[in-house]
Design a protein around this motif. Sequence first.
Motif, PDB file in Angstrom:
ATOM      1  N   PRO A 280       0.826  -1.214   0.000  1.00 41.29           N
ATOM      2  CA  PRO A 280       0.000   0.000   0.000  1.00 41.29           C
ATOM      3  C   PRO A 280       0.859   1.261   0.000  1.00 41.29           C
ATOM      4  O   PRO A 280       1.916   1.308   0.625  1.00 41.29           O
ATOM      5  CB  PRO A 280      -0.799  -0.116   1.304  1.00 41.29           C
ATOM      6  CG  PRO A 280       0.035  -1.001   2.183  1.00 41.29           C
ATOM      7  CD  PRO A 280       0.721  -1.956   1.266  1.00 41.29           C
ATOM      8  N   TYR A 282       1.353   5.276   0.898  1.00 38.94           N
ATOM      9  CA  TYR A 282       0.936   6.245   1.912  1.00 38.94           C
ATOM     10  C   TYR A 282       1.300   7.653   1.453  1.00 38.94           C
ATOM     11  O   TYR A 282       2.277   7.840   0.725  1.00 38.94           O
ATOM     12  CB  TYR A 282       1.603   5.954   3.256  1.00 38.94           C
ATOM     13  CG  TYR A 282       1.165   4.654   3.886  1.00 38.94           C
ATOM     14  CD1 TYR A 282       0.108   4.629   4.800  1.00 38.94           C
ATOM     15  CD2 TYR A 282       1.797   3.467   3.562  1.00 38.94           C
ATOM     16  CE1 TYR A 282      -0.303   3.431   5.373  1.00 38.94           C
ATOM     17  CE2 TYR A 282       1.394   2.273   4.131  1.00 38.94           C
ATOM     18  CZ  TYR A 282       0.346   2.255   5.026  1.00 38.94           C
ATOM     19  OH  TYR A 282      -0.063   1.072   5.587  1.00 38.94           O
ATOM     20  N   LYS A 300      -3.243   6.382   4.187  1.00 42.56           N
ATOM     21  CA  LYS A 300      -3.220   5.652   2.923  1.00 42.56           C
ATOM     22  C   LYS A 300      -3.567   6.610   1.795  1.00 42.56           C
ATOM     23  O   LYS A 300      -4.447   7.458   1.932  1.00 42.56           O
ATOM     24  CB  LYS A 300      -4.202   4.484   2.950  1.00 42.56           C
ATOM     25  CG  LYS A 300      -3.747   3.350   3.856  1.00 42.56           C
ATOM     26  CD  LYS A 300      -4.688   2.157   3.800  1.00 42.56           C
ATOM     27  CE  LYS A 300      -4.162   1.026   4.676  1.00 42.56           C
ATOM     28  NZ  LYS A 300      -5.061  -0.152   4.670  1.00 42.56           N
TER      29      LYS A 300
END
Length: 457
Positions: A280, A282, A300
Amino acid sequence: MYCIVDIETTGNGIKGNKITEISIFKYDGARIIDEFTSLVNPECEIPYFITGLTGIDNALVRNAPTIADIAPNILSFTEGTIFVAHSVNFDYNVIKNEFKELGLSFVRKKLCTVRLSRTVFPGYRSYSLGKLCSTLSIPLENRHRARGDAHATVLLFQKILNTPKIEETLKKFLNARSQEATFPPSLPKTHYENLPEKTGIYLFKNAKGEIIYAGKAKNIKKRVLGHFYDKSEKEIQMCRHTEQIDYELAGNELVAFLMESYAIKHYYPVYNRAQKKKVPAYAIFNYEDRDGILHLAFNKIKNVPRPLTTLYSITECREFLEIICSSYGLCAKYCHLQEGISYCSHFRIPQCDGICRGKEAVEDYNKKAHDAVNYITNNKDNFMIREKGRDAMEDALVIVQDGQYYGYGFVPKETEVRSLQDVLAFVIPQKETLETKRLVASYALKNQGKLIPFNSQ
């Protein structure tokens, strides 16, 4: 003399794959002269899906001999013969590994009826045993049982031996340098022969045209051959399902890495392991609270409409904000490095000037915070990497804009590159990932002389 072989197994991968049934027909090229068929106790559980396919269950093999019991029979029965099977590398390597665990050597010359059929019966849509038997009117009884499949393979091999110029074909296949026994059974040899000895990526595809593996190489042809010789469980299974190989030239290793990373993330090939985990992203961002105090924080990236910069782990975000906080005299509380507190007391950051204690004016604190935001926003690299192209007439370019990997492309050598606008028409935009970010950053650090700075405006 030939031994036509078929085995049934527990299906637990090559090294964990245990034989449950074996059938061998000794064939002299005209008729069957002997047969050895036996159930085999694998000394482990047979999975339900295998029982559903073959009909062989734990009860059926409970009193059958083990592979150790019948190994001497198999060795003597096949001695001095050519090992023939449909997808020969599978049967041969399972037997070889079983014998290796017993401390026995098993080495025989091999012939694959899949590859032979592709040569003497070209143009069929499928070369599976079932489809070939149907097309060539070969009776196939007890499908997915060793004796039934082995006997059908004998009849198929008989038809192969009756084709014109078969002696030349067999001689070619049995030549140790021909590599025929090494190639995946369903892959036409021309697919390998047409591969270049250049830098780029290669894509293994199955019968449906789906990409099952993506790889990079300085020498595509040599690297692909390495897969065929690799006898690890994953490689053998992958090669069994490979029916086509495509490639794309890169010109240099950096672009090959970037192409491979894109292919893995985009197609998610079943046999690739590295880079498949979705990391993921950020974002560092800023906002003002109800008291007018400017905060720096991270979240996020999907939750941040206007990110100041992008990072790829919570740890990276915290380390980044710690540096900014210390450098600009900001408060750990308002940089969200400490939550649920009244006053900051971060062990790595000097005590702030008092904004959290009401001892510093909001305007004074916000001025420092705005300076930090400007630094984050403006202090971003903009450069191109000019590398070797796919041929002598072009160069490869890798673009980094505002600190992020933007994409790659190929431009004619005579192209004058002074700004991003000069080359945008040639560039293939890409999405930055953790892998591409690290690849480009590492390359740029080691190859400063190949960087071409440009203005992003």
